[in-house]
Design a protein around this motif. Structure first.
Motif: not given
Length: 125
Positions: A39-43, A64-73, A76-80, A97-98
């Motif tokens: 999560l830290n590296l993604a942001t 992690i998917c849920l939290q990523l979708r709620q961050t500043d990324i 258009s970021t593709t999560i797989i 989950a996102g």
């Protein structure tokens, strides 16, 4: 220019294989071995693609998917999700989950890059 990719994976062998396949194809790879670091590296890095294992030591990939979708990324970021969870309903749970896509382990080294790029390209439309 190829998209940058964050891999969130706790298994050393899986991390090595994914990193090897991606760097061989000239992708920039960022590695995280747990959800918190991921999560830290993604942001901080804002990669275009995030590959998430579902079974991680500190939090599961769904969280992690849920939290990523709620961050500043960027949206258009593709999560797989890249996971050995292959029971009926797991793909749907990851998407809910996102995640934008789902690739089952063990991955096929011959088709992995093409599968990932197909999900990425369909998410960019």
């Amino acid at each position: 220019m190829k998209p940058s990719i964050l891999i969130i994976e706790d298994n050393e062998q899986n991390m090595y294989m994914l990193s090897y396949l991606l760097t061989k194809e000239k992708f920039e790879v960022i590695k995280a071995y747990n959800g918190k670091d991921g999560l830290n590296l993604a942001t901080s890095y804002q990669p275009e693609i995030i590959l998430v294992d579902i079974q991680l030591p500190d939090m599961d990939g769904y969280e992690i998917c849920l939290q990523l979708r709620q961050t500043d990324i960027p949206k258009s970021t593709t999560i797989i999700a890249v996971t050995s969870y292959a029971m009926q309903g797991d793909r749907e749970k990851a998407i809910k989950a996102g995640a934008d896509g789902y690739i089952e382990k063990p991955i096929n080294t011959e088709t992995f890059i093409a599968e990932m790029q197909k999900i990425y390209k369909s998410n960019q439309l």
